[in-house]
Design an enzyme around this catalytic site. Structure first.
Site, short mmCIF file in Angstrom:
data_model
loop_
_atom_site.label_atom_id
_atom_site.label_comp_id
_atom_site.label_asym_id
_atom_site.label_seq_id
_atom_site.Cartn_x
_atom_site.Cartn_y
_atom_site.Cartn_z
CG ASP A 58 -5.17 -28.88 -11.13
OD1 ASP A 58 -5.18 -28.76 -12.37
OD2 ASP A 58 -5.90 -28.21 -10.38
CG MET A 59 -1.92 -24.57 -8.31
SD MET A 59 -0.80 -25.38 -7.17
CE MET A 59 -1.06 -24.38 -5.72
NE ARG B 20 -13.61 -22.96 -14.42
CZ ARG B 20 -12.75 -23.93 -14.08
NH1 ARG B 20 -12.71 -25.04 -14.76
NH2 ARG B 20 -11.97 -23.77 -13.05
CD GLU C 113 -3.55 -28.99 -15.28
OE1 GLU C 113 -4.49 -28.23 -14.96
OE2 GLU C 113 -3.70 -30.07 -15.85
N1 LIG Z 1 -12.59 -21.93 -19.33
C1 LIG Z 1 -11.75 -21.11 -18.64
N2 LIG Z 1 -11.60 -19.83 -19.02
C2 LIG Z 1 -10.78 -19.01 -18.37
N3 LIG Z 1 -10.06 -19.35 -17.30
C3 LIG Z 1 -10.16 -20.62 -16.88
C4 LIG Z 1 -11.02 -21.55 -17.51
N4 LIG Z 1 -10.93 -22.73 -16.86
C5 LIG Z 1 -10.05 -22.52 -15.86
N5 LIG Z 1 -9.58 -21.26 -15.86
C6 LIG Z 1 -8.61 -20.69 -14.91
C7 LIG Z 1 -9.26 -20.42 -13.57
C8 LIG Z 1 -8.86 -21.58 -12.71
O1 LIG Z 1 -8.77 -21.24 -11.33
C9 LIG Z 1 -7.53 -21.98 -13.29
C10 LIG Z 1 -7.22 -23.45 -13.11
O2 LIG Z 1 -8.23 -24.25 -13.73
P1 LIG Z 1 -8.68 -25.65 -13.15
O3 LIG Z 1 -7.48 -26.33 -12.57
O4 LIG Z 1 -9.38 -26.38 -14.21
O5 LIG Z 1 -9.75 -25.34 -12.02
P2 LIG Z 1 -9.55 -24.74 -10.57
O6 LIG Z 1 -8.11 -24.71 -10.20
O7 LIG Z 1 -10.26 -23.44 -10.48
O8 LIG Z 1 -10.35 -25.77 -9.66
P3 LIG Z 1 -9.93 -27.24 -9.23
O9 LIG Z 1 -9.76 -27.19 -7.74
O10 LIG Z 1 -11.04 -28.12 -9.66
O11 LIG Z 1 -8.64 -27.56 -9.93
O12 LIG Z 1 -7.57 -21.64 -14.67
MN LIG Z 2 -6.84 -26.40 -10.50
MN LIG Z 3 -5.72 -27.14 -13.71
#
Ligand SMILES: Nc1ncnc2c1ncn2[C@H]1C[C@H](O)[C@@H](COP(=O)(O)OP(=O)(O)OP(=O)(O)O)O1
Ligand SMILES: [Mn+2]
Ligand SMILES: [Mn+2]
Length: 602
Positions: free
Chosen positions: A12-13, A60, A116
């Site tokens: 997961d990024m 967020r 991911e």
């Molecule tokens: N509820 C949402 N609405 C719109 N876009 C979203 C939402 N949640 C996440 N995204 C988008 C932005 C995030 O950078 C991307 C990947 O989500 P996520 O893996 O959950 O978090 P993240 O990559 O920003 O931080 P983390 O380092 O915790 O993984 O998807």
């Molecule tokens: Mn992520």
């Molecule tokens: Mn993710």
DNA sequence: CATTCTGCAAGC
DNA sequence: GCTTGCAGA
């Protein structure tokens, strides 16, 4: 097969959209940043937050203005706006670049979201244990944590008693490979990521988040009970919503460890057979869900909300936004057709309205015969009028619209458009949504050719990759001694192919995502346990007499990848599809004003 | 007035 | 087969 057999990795990024923005503007480096969409209302909505900003309390869901209060020096990057709506193209493309790197390590890769993917690297880990156990040293696992263990002790155990600790040994080797995967992702894309390494998807996902960012975590099975003592039920994937709340409320429990008190019978009785058994297993760290190979999405959609006073109130405005949304869909579908050799056959129109404080939503599956924007828009608008005119109009209230489309399963795809607009006047708070969805058809217009090497008849569209296959195989025969079979799992994509197949919607067939070379090799049907076995590399069923050359093929692919570092950019996929047919008529009440607008207009 | 997506399964 | 709701990023 044992619940401890597999090695599943979830990559997961880290704060993905933020990293995309940081790379595009290196002056942001090290500063607190967040990504917002729109900024006219309270600074926009935050959808991603980088780690420096998280330290300052930004999360967020906050508004941009709120983030500025918490962290005055935060930099708010904005999602691009095209056609009056948020455009996520750059993040999708960044995610695709990451997936292309991951794909080199195994074909058993399931993209789970834009940032991911799950990888099943069981076979790669097993193969590497045979020769590289001496590499299981702390200096090769510098970014790795092990739940319940000091990493030094963990590695000591698995290397000194590899047979007794064979399951953990596979996880350790999986972590070594995961370090390499993550290093390669960074080298090729410049993005950092984290990973979870466990025996199944649920646990890999759970522990990936334990040591973010830029780190990875192994979960040995025996560490599950202690870990579960600390894990709130809602943190487990699938228990984060209403079902998870039901568990905590009805069973009066809060931590995962408490689930183990219930017998399978009790859980099946409380819920249903499937859910009860699943829960019983999850409580014990067991999850049999397979990593389903899938590189590209099954649906393409877009939507827009029109909250509160921005609700659409005229036929003209509805038409305008349907045009904007279908324009985006048309563009993305056309690109998808080029890249993935498939075409949507259906589109789903969806919209929601707020009527008397309550959301009312409608959706219709419509046949799609063209990707031309005006044609798609016409289909959607006609359907919209029909739905609204059938609605019982009386009390005029509010509404909003939104549309979306989806791609279909193995061979089909859809698109969706979503928009959301308020239709009528009156009530300030209204919203609507429209959706469109479609399925895809694959192009069957492939001509046949005969391979000069093997004389097999193959499709024109697969010719190039088929020749590549012979080329790679020849090199392998000459230089096989340099490369051990099954050394590292890797896989390049082959060129797009045409190919037709039949309706596979809802049928569980792995062939849907097969690359052309694989299809070529697997072209015989009627494979069963009596005449074939599952390839340990790709999990496909291969005839006994073909297994040797099939393994050569995997070796060839790996070698070919090293020789020709240019990964061909297209995947294959699809085909056929189906459908057309549409829907029935459902009455919706209280659809006053928008209906009259539409009726008046046409 | 968080928004814009995607996937899956139940229920008809 | 289609619509809806749930769950997740
Ligand atoms: N509820 C949402 N609405 C719109 N876009 C979203 C939402 N949640 C996440 N995204 C988008 C932005 C995030 O950078 C991307 C990947 O989500 P996520 O893996 O959950 O978090 P993240 O990559 O920003 O931080 P983390 O380092 O915790 O993984 O998807
Ligand atoms: Mn992520
Ligand atoms: Mn993710």
């Amino acid at each position: 097969m044992s619940y401890k057999e597999r090695v599943v990795v979830l990559v997961d990024m880290d704060c993905f959209y933020c990293q995309v923005e940081e790379q595009l503007d290196p002056s942001l480096n090290g500063k607190p940043i967040a990504v917002v969409q729109y900024n006219t209302w309270r600074g926009g909505g935050i959808i991603a937050v980088n780690y420096p900003a998280r330290e300052r309390g930004v999360t967020r869901h906050m508004r941009g203005d709120e983030a500025k209060e918490k962290c005055p020096d935060i930099i708010l990057a904005r999602v691009p706006e095209v056609r009056g709506k948020a455009d996520l193209t750059k993040y999708r493309e960044a995610g695709k670049r990451v997936a292309e790197v991951l794909q080199k390590f195994t074909p058993i890769l399931e993209r789970a979201s834009v940032d991911e993917a799950y990888l099943d690297i069981t076979e790669a880990a097993k193969a590497r244990i045979l020769r590289d156990c001496n590499q299981l040293q702390v200096e090769n696992l510098k970014n790795t944590f092990v739940v319940g263990y000091d990493i030094q002790d963990f590695l000591h155990n698995v290397t000194n008693n590899a047979e007794y600790f064979e399951d953990n040994c596979r996880l350790a080797m999986g972590a070594l490979i995961a370090e390499e995967i993550r290093a390669e992702v960074f080298a090729k894309t410049g993005y950092k990521c984290s990973a979870g390494i466990a025996h199944n998807k649920i646990l890999a996902k759970l522990v990936c988040g334990l040591h973010k960012p830029n780190k990875q975590t192994i979960l040995p099975h025996e560490s599950v009970p202690a870990l579960y003592e600390e894990i709130p039920i809602k943190k487990v994937s699938g228990l984060g919503g209403k079902f998870g709340s039901t568990l905590t409320d009805q069973l009066k429990i809060s931590k995962m460890s408490e689930l183990i008190k219930f017998t399978e019978k009790e859980l099946v009785k409380l819920f249903d057979e499937k859910t009860g058994k699943w829960l019983y297993n999850i409580a014990r760290g067991i999850d049999y869900e397979q990593v389903t190979p899938r590189l590209i999405s099954k649906s393409i959609g877009c939507c827009k909300k029109f909250p509160g006073k921005s609700a659409l109130t005229s036929a003209e405005s509805v038409e305008h936004w349907v045009n904007e949304l279908t324009s985006e869909i048309s563009e993305r579908m056309e690109k998808d057709a080029q890249e993935n050799n498939r075409r949507a056959k259906q589109i789903v129109l969806h919209f929601t309205q707020t009527v008397n404080e309550r959301d009312v939503s409608n959706s219709r599956t419509l046949p799609l015969n063209s990707y031309e924007q005006h044609r798609i828009a016409h289909i959607c608008l006609e359907a919209l009028k029909k739905i609204l005119s059938q609605a019982r109009c009386s009390s005029p209230v509010e509404r909003n619209f939104n549309t979306s489309k989806n791609l279909e399963e193995s061979e089909c795809s859809d698109e969706s458009i979503k928009s959301n607009e308020p239709a009528t006047t009156l009530i300030p708070n209204s919203s609507e949504e429209l959706n469109v969805l479609d399925e895809w058809e694959q192009n069957n217009l492939d001509s046949l050719k005969t391979c000069p090497d093997c004389k097999k008849t193959i499709l024109q569209s697969e010719f190039e990759s088929h020749i590549d296959y012979h080329y790679a195989l020849n090199i392998v025969k000459e230089e096989a001694h340099l490369y051990k079979r099954k050394s590292i799992e890797s896989n390049t994509m082959t060129r797009a192919s045409g190919e037709s197949s039949n309706h596979l919607r809802n049928t569980k067939r792995k062939c849907g995502d097969m690359k052309s070379i694989e299809k070529f090799l697997c072209s015989d049907n009627e494979l069963n346990e009596g005449n074939s076995e599952l390839c340990p590399e790709c999990n496909k069923r291969i005839k006994f007499e073909d297994i040797i050359s099939h393994m050569d093929y995997h070796t060839a692919k790996k070698l070919h990848l090293e020789i020709n570092q240019q990964p061909s950019a297209s995947s294959i996929s699809d085909k056929t599809s189906i459908k057309s047919k549409n829907k029935r008529k459902k009455d919706v009440k209280n659809m006053g004003s928008i209906v009259s607008f539409l009726n008046n207009k046409r």
